[in-house]
Structure formats: C-alpha cells, structure tokens
Enzyme design. Structure first.
Site, PDB file in Angstrom:
ATOM      1  N   ASP A   1       6.578 -13.481  -1.576  1.00 35.25           N
ATOM      2  CA  ASP A   1       5.115 -13.540  -1.660  1.00 35.25           C
ATOM      3  C   ASP A   1       4.732 -14.113  -3.021  1.00 35.25           C
ATOM      4  OD1 ASP A   1       2.489 -13.378  -1.088  1.00 35.25           O
ATOM      5  OD2 ASP A   1       2.425 -11.210  -0.798  1.00 35.25           O
TER       6      ASP A   1
ATOM      7  N   HIS B   1      -0.915  -4.686   1.184  1.00 34.61           N
ATOM      8  CA  HIS B   1      -2.083  -5.456   0.747  1.00 34.61           C
ATOM      9  C   HIS B   1      -3.376  -4.733   1.149  1.00 34.61           C
ATOM     10  CE1 HIS B   1       0.566  -9.287   0.686  1.00 34.61           C
ATOM     11  NE2 HIS B   1       0.747  -8.521  -0.368  1.00 34.61           N
TER      12      HIS B   1
ATOM     13  N   PRO C   1      -2.870  -1.456  -9.609  1.00 34.92           N
ATOM     14  CA  PRO C   1      -3.338  -0.655  -8.481  1.00 34.92           C
ATOM     15  C   PRO C   1      -2.407   0.527  -8.217  1.00 34.92           C
ATOM     16  CG  PRO C   1      -2.394  -2.734  -7.712  1.00 34.92           C
ATOM     17  CD  PRO C   1      -2.384  -2.779  -9.209  1.00 34.92           C
TER      18      PRO C   1
ATOM     19  N   HIS D   1       3.152  -3.271 -12.616  1.00 36.47           N
ATOM     20  CA  HIS D   1       2.242  -3.894 -11.643  1.00 36.47           C
ATOM     21  C   HIS D   1       1.685  -2.910 -10.621  1.00 36.47           C
ATOM     22  CE1 HIS D   1       5.174  -3.536  -8.476  1.00 36.47           C
ATOM     23  NE2 HIS D   1       4.579  -4.402  -7.680  1.00 36.47           N
ATOM     24  N   GLY D   2       2.142  -1.652 -10.656  1.00 39.96           N
ATOM     25  CA  GLY D   2       1.660  -0.695  -9.653  1.00 39.96           C
ATOM     26  C   GLY D   2       2.324   0.651  -9.837  1.00 39.96           C
TER      27      GLY D   2
END
Lengths: 483, 133
Positions: free
Chosen positions: A98, A206, A380, A406-407
């Site tokens: 991705d 997502h 997130p 990143h998360g």
C-alpha cells in the site's frame, strides 16, 4: 527467536541489536520501545525481520524500529531503513504494497455541543459519500490519460479539477506531488485497478473518523495547526488502493530476477531490491512515486467528500462548518533525503514502512507555519481509542532518520480477534460510549477490535520520552466509517 | 482440507500441502478463497484458458494466485476448478473453471514472497504463504 539477551539496553526507551549478532548484517538494529512494549515485540518475528532488513546493500546507519512495530512480511511494520543514494538499493517490499498509505487530518471550528445532536446523520453522510468496502468503486470516473495526469501531478490534478484548495496542497507532505513520478513505469493492469478505485477508502484498517480534540499539550503548536480543545477534527486513513498494490506486486516479481543480475544475497525473497542507479531501480522509483501521487489524490477526494458531508450537516447550524487541512502524511514510502550520519551529510533513500516522517523545526520542505514547531506527525489509534497529533524534533533527525511511530501497532492476529470479538457486539459497545460506527463488514470490524492493538498512549509516551516526537494534542473518536 | 491457517500478527498466512505442484497451486487457491470469505453465485460454470509463466515454482504460485485475485476483482469470477491445468517447467496452462462471484468479505492486497519456499515433506509438497491484507 531473538530474546531479550540478544539486546543491549541503551536507555529506558532504546535498545540495540549489534551488527555482530549475525554475520550478514550491514548495520545494527535500533529499537525504540519500553520494556513492556518490548515484551509484545518479542512474541512475534518483527525483530528477526528487522535483522533481515539490515542486509540490504548500501544500508547506512541502523535499521530503526518504532514502538508500534509488529511482524509484517519481509520488512517489519514500524521499520525505517536508509540506503545510500544512488548506488544503494531500493526495496519495494520494504515500503509495502500500500504505497503512500497515510493519514490526513482536517481541523474545524465546530464545537462538540453544537455537533452532538447531528453526529449520527454526519456518520451516515460520510458513509454515503466516502465509498468503502471490498470491491467498491471510487467516487470519480477518470480516463486513462486523466489517470496519467493524476499519477504525474498528484494533488495539483485535484486542485485543477476543483477537489482541493491551495492550502490543502501546502499542508500535504511533498505538496501532494512527488517529483520524478513516471506513469510510463506503471503497468496497464495497475492503471486499470486504479481507474476504477480512485476516491475510495478500501477495507481493512482504513477509515474515516470524526474526532473531538480532547486534550491539548502544546497550545502554540495546536493553535498554528488550527486545533482547539473541544472542537471537531477528521482523520482519513487510506492509501493507493489496487494501483499501489499492483505496482509493488509487479516490481517485487520483477526484482526476483534482478537480485541475481546484481548478485545480491538476501535472507528473504520479499526483500528483493535493485540499485537505485540501475534501470530496474529507476523504473520502480518512477512507478512508486506515481502510486504515491495517486494516494495523495485519493485522500484528497475523500477529504472533498467529508467537506460535503460537513456542509450538508452543519451549514445553517454553526457559522463556520469548514474543514481546514492540518497535514497529510505518508507512512509507507521510500524518500530521497539528506541526513547527517556520523558528522557527514549523506543523501539516502529512507524506506519507511509503517513509520511516519517526523522532521523537526527548520527542516526543508515544511510549510512556513510549521518551520518553527516541526512537522505534524499523525498517529491514529485503534478504533475506539485515542489518536494523537505530535510534531517531529531535532532529535528525530539525528536518531531515527527523521521518523516516528505511525499508529498503535497490532498485537493480536486477525483470526484470533475474529474468534474473540463479535462485530455486532463491538458496534453496540462503541455505540454505548457515544461512538457512531458505520462498517461494511461485521467480521472486518471484529478484526479491528481495539484490544487487538497495543495501547496507543504507551506508544506515544515512548516516542515522546525518547525525544523523537513531541505531544501536541489527543483526539477522541466520535464517529468511525470503515469498509 | 489440505491447508491450515497459521497465526500472523497483522496479515494472513496459510500452510498448504499436496501431492504435486499443480495440486499445491489448486489447494492454495482454495485456501485463499477461504481466507477472503468468498462465496460463489449459483449458475452456469465458466471456463477460461490461461497460460502463465514465471521465474521458478514459488514465483509461479504467486503469479497464479494473483491472476485469480485479478479475475475475481475485474471479471467477478471465482475460479476453483483446476484439474485440467498442466504444469511444464515454470509454466502453467490449460482450462480452468469457476463461477460468478457472489460476495467477498475481505480483500487481499497482495500475495507475498515472504519466506516463500516450496519444499518436500511427508505430506508431499508443502508451502507457507503470507497474504498482505
């Protein structure tokens, strides 16, 4: 399996696997984690994968892994590896399928009390306007020549076609358009997949999420970003959809033979790579940047749809219902950057897979308003838990190639999560907590249960304590739209 | 079922075994459809001629599964009948059969090469495949 005995502790939040651990390593592995988070890490193969990543030819410095790391395929999620440009290699598998999966954060001046009675209809409209789920087509129709423009020009295409503002572009990493994109290096099959999916969320982890700015830790930075306690914000997490997946697939397959041509020995075929100054490496760079530009446009189109949902919901109910862009960042990308290594400034390709660029104050490429505070880093959380807004620091430039987490980072397998949690029950539980859920698949929802992830607060505390990012604000979810 | 799911933190992984390479490819496809929760619609069976060539046996497995995913995405056909396929060297060709796609719960982003190695075992040929989801 790598054990704690194989690690050297540098500080409370930093550990190292020395280069001497395995004879084929070209550098050490540097781990940002507390002891508690490390215990999670040692239960899967992320550190073995980080050690494997150190074998990439042209590696500079250490392979660095973030506290949200977990086992991936080939390269660990949460991993950062820099290779010398241009003679070092680029590895598609170390960036991921991705390409330019990332996060966009939009801020607002809508306060929670005004919004509260309308959150359910807002969630429904977001779900209606942001196509999501398996096999769903995107919101706009483009021809192949138009798609080539998207791949070449990124969000400049969106600006020209009325889907973006100049301010959006200014507050997007790379201005929303990677230079050096070459649509000719993207296969027809990839374009065919992208053509039908542009402007869609996809499935898996997502989401589009409406948040409340719950806490502000740095008033000055939050004010510059336009974030205020008690106001609504929106996060969009998606990437380059089938186009990016196909680009990576095509080049991982092609590089299977390239490694033989260039006599590159690797411990895992998913790490296949090619020198950046080779025809194969140059072709991948052009294709990867094209896919990244597609992803920027994809998130831009979803932001456009979110603005429509906000306008229809809040126009006439509050004076200013507009959503302004805080920032858009990629967390799966290979980028050519200059970093200081042992006192020497070196041009490298920084592979970040599940890791966010976290440039400190004064770093090149940041919009003028962020020069003083550093680049916004968007983290997130898992569904139903906090998300964080951080900024990069000078320390991150020196210690992690300007990178941060990143998360939250997954810790439970999808199959186990599906057995342990039920999507419909989860939706009810989150609903009881005031979180409006719209999900295409209950099984998919169960896989994304908050308890399948690490505690995002612990991850953020770690990067904050380590000094590679600084806390600005914490967000609380109000509505979540998932495929 | 000559395949089983293996625990993986973030993605999906299956172990597959069969008597020969054609069987291994066919069972891998069945395992992939199981993971994605794919259901076929009732109706006439569809035939399709394929001819795929790859670098080695592992690459052939990846290319084959990716082709099936692509056909399910674009032509909405789920192929699951592979008895007439023939493998010669690193090439697979022949007629495969399938049915229209009714629904798919989860999507696979890619079939990876992560630690992909077909090896002989007491169960014949065996392989572990990791799918990016």
């Amino acid at each position: 399996m790598i054990t704690l005995n194989d690690l050297t502790q540098i500080s409370e939040t930093e550990w190292e696997i020395p280069q001497s651990f395995r004879s084929d390593m070209r550098g050490p592995v540097r781990i940002f984690a507390t002891r508690e988070l490390l215990d999670h890490v040692l239960t899967d193969k992320s550190l073995e994968q980080a050690v494997n990543a150190t074998t990439l030819p042209g590696l500079v410095g250490a392979v660095t892994v973030m506290p949200d790391m977990h086992q991936g395929y080939g390269f660990p999620i949460g991993g950062v590896a820099a290779t010398e440009f241009p003679q070092g290699v680029i590895s598609p598998g170390a960036i991921g399928y991705d390409i330019n999966c990332g996060v966009r954060l939009l801020g607002s001046q809508i306060d929670f009390e005004t919004a509260k009675p309308h959150l359910d209809i807002l969630a429904t409209r977001l779900n209606q306007y942001c196509p999501s789920g398996v096999g769903k087509d995107g919101m706009v129709k483009v021809s192949i020549p138009e798609l080539d423009q998207v791949l070449r020009d990124g969000t400049k295409w969106a600006l020209k076609n009325g889907y973006a503002t100049k301010a959006d572009l200014a507050r997007t990493e790379e201005g929303g358009a990677f230079k050096g994109a070459d649509p000719r290096k993207v296969s027809e099959r990839a374009k065919k997949r992208g053509k039908s999916q542009i402007g869609s969320l996809g499935a898996g982890n997502h989401f589009v999420e409406v948040d409340l700015v719950q806490d502000v830790f740095d008033e000055e930075a939050a004010s510059i970003m336009g974030l205020k306690k008690g106001h609504l914000a929106v996060q969009i997490h998606t990437g380059s959809r089938g186009l990016g997946h196909q680009v990576c697939t095509d080049y991982v397959r092609e590089f299977q033979s390239a490694v033989r041509r260039y006599d590159i020995q690797l411990p895992d075929r998913e790490l296949v790579c090619a020198p950046m100054d080779s025809p194969e490496g140059a072709a991948y760079l052009g294709a990867m940047r094209s896919a990244a530009n597609f992803a920027f446009v994809n998130r831009q189109l979803l932001a456009h749809a979110a603005r429509r949902a906000f306008e229809e919901t809040f126009a006439g109910k509050t004076k200013n219902w507009h959503l302004h862009q805080v920032y858009d960042i990629t967390h799966n990308m290979g980028k050519i950057e200059v970093h200081e290594i042992q006192g020497e400034r070196i041009k490298v390709c920084v592979h970040r897979k599940g890791a966010t660029r976290a440039f400190g104050p004064g770093a090149p490429g940041l919009p003028p308003e962020y020069q003083k505070i550093g680049q916004p880093v968007l983290v997130p959380g898992s569904m139903g838990t906090s998300s964080w807004v951080l900024v990069g620091t000078e320390d991150s430039m020196m210690r992690s190639f300007g990178s941060s987490c990143h998360g939250a980072g997954r810790m439970m397998s999808r199959s186990k999560a599906k057995k342990k949690f039920h999507g419909d029950m989860l939706r009810l539980e989150l609903g009881d907590r005031g979180i409006h859920i719209r999900a295409g698949s209950m099984k998919g929802l169960a896989e994304e249960a908050p308890d399948a992830y690490k505690d995002v607060n612990a991850v953020v505390e770690t990067v904050s304590q380590a000094g590679i990012a600084r806390k600005v604000a914490r967000l609380k979810p109000l509505a979540v739209i998932k495929g | 079922m000559p395949f089983e799911e293996i625990s993986h933190t973030a993605d999906w992984s299956i172990r597959v075994w069969a008597d020969d390479l054609r069987g291994l490819l066919a069972e891998s496809a069945q395992g992939m459809w199981m993971l994605t929760g794919t259901e076929q619609a009732e109706g006439p069976r569809v035939s399709r001629e394929i001819s795929l060539e790859a670098y080695d046996a592992e690459s052939l497995l990846v290319v084959f599964l990716e082709e099936l995913l692509y056909l399910s995405e674009f032509e909405k056909i789920v192929f699951d009948g592979f008895s007439d396929l023939v493998i010669e060297g690193e090439k697979i060709s022949g007629i495969m059969e399938g049915s229209a796609l009714r629904s798919m719960e989860k999507e696979i982003k890619a079939v990876t090469f992560h630690n992909l190695a077909i090896h002989e075992s007491e169960r014949g040929l065996e392989v572990e495949i990791v799918f990016d989801v």
